[in-house]
Design an enzyme around this catalytic site. Structure first.
Site, PDB file in Angstrom:
ATOM      1  N   ASP A   8       1.918  -5.773   9.965  1.00  0.00           N
ATOM      2  CA  ASP A   8       3.302  -6.111   9.617  1.00  0.00           C
ATOM      3  C   ASP A   8       3.458  -6.066   8.093  1.00  0.00           C
ATOM      4  O   ASP A   8       4.062  -6.940   7.480  1.00  0.00           O
ATOM      5  CB  ASP A   8       3.693  -7.498  10.165  1.00  0.00           C
ATOM      6  N   ASP A  13      -1.363  -7.284   3.807  1.00  0.00           N
ATOM      7  CA  ASP A  13      -1.679  -6.181   4.719  1.00  0.00           C
ATOM      8  C   ASP A  13      -1.946  -4.903   3.919  1.00  0.00           C
ATOM      9  O   ASP A  13      -2.889  -4.156   4.206  1.00  0.00           O
ATOM     10  CB  ASP A  13      -0.503  -5.880   5.655  1.00  0.00           C
TER      11      ASP A  13
END
Ligand code: RIB
Ligand code: CA
Length: 309
Positions: A8, A13
């Site tokens: 996400d 990330d």
């Protein structure tokens, strides 16, 4: 190692993606996206930007744009910015595009193409993973290992539900499905994240490394670092490091874990059953301690430091 990364993206990330994309031994079959830190359309663009920065080509497939049950709410602007990548001011445009297949179908197709070979690294809510299980109940048996960032060990969370960690809080029903269908998975919790920060001097040395990768790390982290008191937290990169280099996990325990779905004060809390009267087999390997120097070396590599220095 064949890998799929479900993300996400989000700032941390992005750094976990960089870490994987910098490893020549990894055959990253796909990156699947979903709504979490920000809406999935932004997540797609953020993944494309990371691929541009790392000059790598990995097919990207859009997955779920909503959690399974409770509608998503955007709650992470302060940390991940309005674009999910820290509102990096000099962000270049990208010409990359999505593959046409839905990300959940990609997970199922690749698990059936490479049964027992794929390491699935989940860096966001578990919505895509749960949908894959519901569409193909054999999916968990065909994944070599599932490593995810998410959950709490001792109820120290980071969301409006004080005992819930964001990825699980975002989609508790998905986490419930995954915890009750995967015979075993590996969890990098929020508490373990808090116990393994990079001290600022370490972080400062990383962003001083010459080149575009370190500049990207600094630019994308600028907003997040305003909220961090003195340390650089790396939740998703720790989970990625554990998947890439399992010997960086110094201590872990097998536990029986469930997730609360209905609690007024606790919906989304992951619950470890330490009692002996539970008849369930341990379903989760909880990472307690990692070799932080080893994780740091992965950062140096992804930023292009000459490790011989
Ligand atoms: O709680 C931290 C997790 O939530 C990380 O995966 C971060 O990217 C956010 O998704
Ligand atoms: Ca994430």
């Amino acid at each position: 190692m064949r890998m799929i990364i479900d993300t996400d993206a989000g700032v941390d990330d992005a750094h976990a993606l960089m870490m994987a994309l910098a490893r020549p031994e990894l055959n990253i079959l796909a990156i699947t996206t979903l709504t979490g830190n920000i809406g999935v359309e932004h997540v797609n663009q953020n993944v494309f930007t990371v691929l541009d920065v790392m000059e790598r080509d990995v097919p990207v497939y859009q997955g779920a744009n909503q959690p399974l049950v409770k509608p998503w709410q955007w709650e992470t602007e302060a940390f991940h910015g309005t674009d999910g990548l820290g509102d990096w001011p000099d962000r270049p445009s990208t010409s990359r595009h999505l593959e046409p297949e839905h990300g959940v179908q990609t997970l199922i197709r690749l698990a059936n193409a490479y049964p027992g070979e794929i390491t699935l690294v989940a860096l966001g809510p578990l919505t895509n993973v749960a949908l894959a299980v519901r569409l193909d109940p054999t999916f968990p048996t065909k994944i070599k290992q599932l490593v995810f960032m998410g959950g709490t060990i001792a109820a120290r969370g980071n969301t409006r539900i004080p005992s819930a960690e964001f990825n699980i809080y975002c989609d508790p029903e998905a986490a419930h499905i995954v915890l009750h269908t995967f015979p075993q998975s590996t969890m990098l919790s929020w508490e373990t994240t808090l116990q393994h920060p990079f001290p600022l001097p370490w972080y400062d040395a990383l962003i001083a490394i010459p080149g575009a990768h370190a500049a990207f790390l600094q630019a994308t982290n600028a907003k997040m670092m305003q909220f961090v008191a003195g340390d650089y937290l790396l939740p998703d990169p720790l989970a990625m490091a554990a998947a890439i280099q399992p010997d960086l996990v110094i201590e872990s325990q097998m536990r029986v874990m469930s997730v609360e779905l209905a609690g007024t004060l606790t919906r989304g809390q992951t619950i470890i059953d330490y009692t002996k009267n539970n008849l369930r087999k341990p379903n989760i390997r909880v990472i307690q301690r990692m070799n932080l120097e080893g994780v740091y070396a992965l950062y140096q590599q992804m930023l292009g430091a000459n490790l011989a220095d």
